[in-house]
Design an enzyme around this catalytic site. Structure first.
Site, PDB file in Angstrom:
ATOM      1  N   ASN A  45       0.758  -1.153  -0.267  1.00 47.12           N
ATOM      2  CA  ASN A  45       0.051   0.165   0.001  1.00 47.12           C
ATOM      3  C   ASN A  45       0.848   1.361  -0.138  1.00 47.12           C
ATOM      4  OD1 ASN A  45       0.788  -0.275   2.606  1.00 47.12           O
ATOM      5  ND2 ASN A  45      -1.094  -0.037   3.568  1.00 47.12           N
ATOM      6  N   TYR A  46       2.043   1.226   0.523  1.00 42.37           N
ATOM      7  CA  TYR A  46       3.056   2.267   0.374  1.00 42.37           C
ATOM      8  C   TYR A  46       4.253   1.748  -0.354  1.00 42.37           C
ATOM      9  CZ  TYR A  46       0.134   5.446   3.094  1.00 42.37           C
ATOM     10  OH  TYR A  46      -0.857   6.310   3.654  1.00 42.37           O
ATOM     11  N   THR A  97       4.935  -7.767  -3.813  1.00 44.33           N
ATOM     12  CA  THR A  97       4.055  -8.050  -4.865  1.00 44.33           C
ATOM     13  C   THR A  97       2.550  -8.026  -4.393  1.00 44.33           C
ATOM     14  OG1 THR A  97       4.480 -10.174  -4.293  1.00 44.33           O
ATOM     15  CG2 THR A  97       5.449  -9.424  -6.364  1.00 44.33           C
ATOM     16  N   GLY A 129      -3.078  -9.158   7.907  1.00 48.25           N
ATOM     17  CA  GLY A 129      -3.655  -9.933   9.005  1.00 48.25           C
ATOM     18  C   GLY A 129      -2.627 -10.476  10.052  1.00 48.25           C
ATOM     19  N   GLY A 130      -1.393 -10.284   9.644  1.00 46.03           N
ATOM     20  CA  GLY A 130      -0.475 -10.264  10.901  1.00 46.03           C
ATOM     21  C   GLY A 130       0.105 -11.730  11.012  1.00 46.03           C
ATOM     22  N   THR A 152       1.478 -14.042   8.667  1.00 46.03           N
ATOM     23  CA  THR A 152       2.732 -14.180   8.086  1.00 46.03           C
ATOM     24  C   THR A 152       3.992 -13.444   9.164  1.00 46.03           C
ATOM     25  OG1 THR A 152       1.828 -14.368   6.013  1.00 46.03           O
ATOM     26  CG2 THR A 152       4.302 -14.024   6.265  1.00 46.03           C
ATOM     27  N   GLY A 153       3.501 -12.418   9.661  1.00 38.35           N
ATOM     28  CA  GLY A 153       4.505 -11.730  10.479  1.00 38.35           C
ATOM     29  C   GLY A 153       4.981 -12.511  11.418  1.00 38.35           C
ATOM     30  N   GLU A 167       5.464  -3.863  11.081  1.00 44.72           N
ATOM     31  CA  GLU A 167       4.304  -3.102  10.914  1.00 44.72           C
ATOM     32  C   GLU A 167       3.346  -4.070  10.292  1.00 44.72           C
ATOM     33  OE1 GLU A 167       4.828   0.368   8.604  1.00 44.72           O
ATOM     34  OE2 GLU A 167       2.459   0.522   8.484  1.00 44.72           O
ATOM     35  N   CYS A 182      -2.892   0.674   7.047  1.00 44.65           N
ATOM     36  CA  CYS A 182      -3.034  -0.293   8.431  1.00 44.65           C
ATOM     37  C   CYS A 182      -3.605   0.605   9.309  1.00 44.65           C
ATOM     38  CB  CYS A 182      -1.733  -0.546   8.602  1.00 44.65           C
ATOM     39  SG  CYS A 182      -0.455   0.735   8.531  1.00 44.65           S
ATOM     40  N   GLU A 202     -10.160  -7.003   9.629  1.00 51.25           N
ATOM     41  CA  GLU A 202      -9.760  -5.717   9.096  1.00 51.25           C
ATOM     42  C   GLU A 202      -9.998  -6.003   7.604  1.00 51.25           C
ATOM     43  OE1 GLU A 202      -5.349  -5.988   9.144  1.00 51.25           O
ATOM     44  OE2 GLU A 202      -5.298  -3.937   8.946  1.00 51.25           O
ATOM     45  N   ARG A 261       0.232   7.328  10.686  1.00 55.63           N
ATOM     46  CA  ARG A 261       1.322   7.209  11.049  1.00 55.63           C
ATOM     47  C   ARG A 261       2.399   8.453  11.060  1.00 55.63           C
ATOM     48  NH1 ARG A 261       5.443   5.640   6.658  1.00 55.63           N
ATOM     49  NH2 ARG A 261       3.548   5.345   5.461  1.00 55.63           N
TER      50      ARG A 261
HETATM   51  O1  G3H Z   1      -0.624   1.077   6.070  1.00 51.99           O
HETATM   52  C1  G3H Z   1       0.127   1.567   6.800  1.00 51.99           C
HETATM   53  C2  G3H Z   1       0.934   2.719   6.759  1.00 51.99           C
HETATM   54  O2  G3H Z   1       1.803   2.824   7.478  1.00 51.99           O
HETATM   55  C3  G3H Z   1      -0.113   3.662   7.144  1.00 51.99           C
HETATM   56  O3  G3H Z   1       0.598   5.027   6.681  1.00 51.99           O
HETATM   57  O4  G3H Z   1      -0.815   6.681   8.392  1.00 51.99           O
HETATM   58  O5  G3H Z   1       0.466   7.566   6.590  1.00 51.99           O
HETATM   59  O6  G3H Z   1      -1.459   6.332   5.949  1.00 51.99           O
HETATM   60  P1  G3H Z   1      -0.499   6.501   7.006  1.00 51.99           P
END
Ligand code: G3H
Length: 438
Positions: free
Chosen positions: A158-159, A184, A194-195, A197-198, A213, A247, A340, A400
């Site tokens: 997602n980032y 990927t 979901g956590g 794998t972590g 994270e 997240c 989630e 974040r």
């Molecule tokens: O998806 C997890 C990111 O660390 C969230 O970052 O709060 O800047 O969207 P953000």
């Protein structure tokens, strides 16, 4: 569909001997947009070996020079923001404007890391022995920070840029070499968020220090005295930006019954104005990352429907595109109360006391962030203390950033604390040299 992107290691772009590639599917068109090489185990091992060798020389590179190189990288990143953002639009359907913001934020993060690094790594400590009982002043301890060695970073989908540089920058400034396994789309979504794998990785890691994270179920507790317009604006931004695929998105609203109708109405009015469509058009709500993610979200919605949640909008989906949906009168027996969605679907649970809200928040196995809306700062602090989450935001949605703030999850939400300063420290060890006087 033709070109297969090569991988970069030890100073050059390389072709894999595997002959295999991984398709990156555009979430909007659901067609293969890019192909990347699938490396063999042997190639991965070689990358790790090369990193070990390179790290020794890199650690000897003066700190000011490492900082200078990071500043240059930050400038290059910003200069090329348009083509990088275009990839984000095509690979993960990030709204065009947000994609550019992510790249610029990443450049700033790298520059800040270089500045912070020269300060905190440029300092050591001197301790003298006679402060501890029974000692004379005959031992001088010099301690400083040294690199860990080779750091492996696996950022989420997602980032892809920002959460990559948040590891690359701190690792490099501290004198580590870094191996990056880019996200990927599919591998991430059913693992890391979901956590599970972590948690599986942490079991295998042994003596390797970890920073993780993972997922979150960030609660938004709304008390009776809250500024309801502020609440509605933050719920919409907090829960629906990037279609809820953060997240730190607001993932459950726990609201006092007496103000629930008013807030639900205000949120619905705002949701009606959101633009739903392709990321290229700068839509607010864009297709979620994969079809399986959309199916998962739909599963949560259908479960809530069967169990009697109130649908504030009609459920609508076309391909990976899911229209924003507020589910009111959600109860704890519904999956969406705990799971989630990572999509534009938000449950509202009505509560009759702040304690009820705290209880729901703490009953989650996640503990990333949470937020409280009230005008009573004393109450806010007490509730914040009681919430078992890494961060609590008062009168704003979870987030974040700014990127130098500490960022951490309790329970299944993660290990260690990120944020620029914490990440630099996390990627170092302390080394001491003791001078013993006769
Ligand atoms: O998806 C997890 C990111 O660390 C969230 O970052 O709060 O800047 O969207 P953000």
């Amino acid at each position: 569909d033709g070109e297969v992107y090569r991988y970069y290691a030890d100073g050059e772009w390389r072709s894999s001997a595997s002959g295999k590639s991984v398709a990156i599917v555009n979430p909007t068109t659901r067609q293969t947009q890019y192909r990347v090489q699938a490396c063999t185990q042997e190639e991965v091992n070689k990358v790790m070996e090369a990193a070990k060798v390179a790290q020794k020389a890199w650690a000897r590179t003066p700190l000011w020079k490492r900082a200078e190189l990071l500043h240059k990288a930050a400038a290059i990143l910003k200069e090329h923001k348009a083509p990088i953002a275009e990839c984000l639009v095509k690979e993960i359907a990030k709204p065009a404007k947000d994609a550019v913001t992510e790249v610029v934020r990443s450049g700033d993060l790298v520059s800040y890391t270089a500045e912070e690094g020269v300060r905190i790594l440029g300092e050591g400590k001197l301790l003298v022995s006679d402060s501890f009982p029974g000692n004379e002043r005959n031992k001088y301890c010099l301690s400083s920070k040294i690199p860990l060695g080779v750091v492996l970073a696996i950022p989420p989908f997602n980032y892809p840029v920002n959460l990559a540089v948040s590891k690359i920058g701190p690792a490099l400034i501290a004198g580590n070499a870094l191996v990056l396994k880019p996200p990927t789309q599919v591998s991430l979504l059913h693992s890391f968020t979901g956590g599970d794998t972590g948690i599986a990785i942490s079991k295998k890691a042994g003596m390797v220090p970890l920073q993780m994270e993972l997922g979150g179920k960030d609660a938004c507790i709304v008390l009776e005295d809250a500024d309801l317009d502020l609440v509605a604006a933050n719920i919409v931004k907090g829960a629906f930006s990037y279609s809820g695929q953060r997240c730190t998105a607001v993932k459950v609203v726990l609201i006092m019954e007496s103000v629930a109708d008013a807030v639900v109405q205000k949120v619905n009015a705002k949701l009606a104005k959101l633009k739903v469509g392709p990321p290229e058009d700068n839509s607010d709500i864009t297709p979620v990352v994969t079809e399986s993610s959309a199916n998962f979200i739909e599963g949560l919605v259908m479960d809530a429907k069967e169990k009697g949640a109130t649908f504030c909008q009609e459920y609508r989906r076309e391909g990976n595109l899911i229209w924003p949906l507020l589910l009111d009168h959600v109860r704890p027996d519904m999956r969406i109360a705990w799971e989630e969605p990572f999509g534009p679907v938000l449950p509202v649970i009505r509560i009759n006391s702040a304690e009820e809200g705290i209880h729901h928040c703490n009953a989650s196995n996640f503990g990333l962030q949470g937020c409280i809306f009230t005008r009573d700062i004393n109450k806010a602090i007490l509730i914040s203390d009681a919430m078992e989450t890494g961060t609590v935001q008062i009168n704003s949605a979870p987030a974040r950033g700014p990127d130098h703030f500490p960022f951490q999850g309790l329970k299944d939400s993660g290990i260690g604390s990120q944020g620029i300063t914490n990440s630099i420290n996390m990627m170092t060890k302390v080394k001491s040299t003791v001078i013993n006087l006769p």
